[in-house]
Write a protein that holds these residues in place. Structure first.
Motif: not given
Length: 225
Positions: A54-68, A97-109
């Motif tokens: 699948l060639s990147p040049n054949q892509i007509d549009v990209v859709v991003i579901s969310h900002g993670h 989508a480009f607002t702050n997105h944070l999550a808790t993990g083993p090392a904290g947030i």
């Protein structure tokens, strides 16, 4: 005919040929147009596209579901590859989508948002179309955002946070976007993680099209239920 190809997933049935990583990417062929839905975390997209012929040049549009990061992380590599061929890239995405997105993990947030800024992606050739409500991409293909929250059992992920006025608050993921299209077998609803709830997405797709979706594709996060 419509064809849906899994480009990136967190498992691979052919690991010697296709990389697996946390994240998601689908290639949708519909009405002679190619839509890339999400881009994975960044390591698997380009080699997997090549392995799938699948060639990147054949892509007509990209859709991003969310900002993670695991859904937008591969966008930079894709933009650079297309930019080397003199191509810009239409990208449908929520304006939040480009607002702050944070999550808790083993090392904290920690940060789980987009690796780069909106301006950086634009300089790489992204032509953003910000979805607010319903945006028609092609005939029979639409992006929906935000998703109306109508169920009482689909709650925001308690491990996700954002910042408002320098305070941590639960991240209700208002940038969660779903794609809906009319295929040969009926209505298909696509989601990256279903942060707004899989049932809410299906109900929104039915409200938009007037028909019950017959196919759901994407992440659900129901393992946290």
């Amino acid at each position: 005919m419509s064809f849906l190809t899994v480009v990136v997933d967190d498992t691979s049935q052919d690991p010697t040929r296709l990389k697996a990583e946390k994240g998601l990417s689908f290639w949708l062929e519909h009405q002679d147009k190619n839509t890339l839905f999400d881009t994975g975390a960044g390591e698997a997209l380009m080699p997997n596209l090549k392995a799938l012929d699948l060639s990147p040049n054949q892509i007509d549009v990209v859709v991003i579901s969310h900002g993670h990061y695991d859904h937008i992380g591969g966008l930079a590599q894709l933009l650079m590859a297309r930019g080397a061929e003199g191509l810009t890239t239409p990208v449908f995405i929520s304006g939040q989508a480009f607002t702050n997105h944070l999550a808790t993990g083993p090392a904290g947030i920690g940060n789980v948002g987009a690796p780069l800024s909106l301006d950086a992606y634009q300089k790489m050739g992204a032509k953003f179309h910000f979805v607010e409500g319903t945006s028609r991409i092609w005939p029979g293909v639409a992006a929906m955002c935000p998703i109306e929250r109508v169920t009482d059992f689909e709650k925001p992920d308690p491990t996700l946070f954002t910042k408002k006025n320098d305070r941590l608050v639960p991240d209700e993921m208002p940038d969660d976007l779903a794609l809906v299209f009319k295929g040969s077998t009926g209505i298909c609803a696509m989601s990256g993680c279903s942060h707004s709830g899989m049932f809410n997405i299906l109900l929104a797709a039915k409200k938009l099209t007037g028909r019950e979706p017959s196919i759901f594709a994407g992440g659900t996060h129901i393992w946290k239920a």
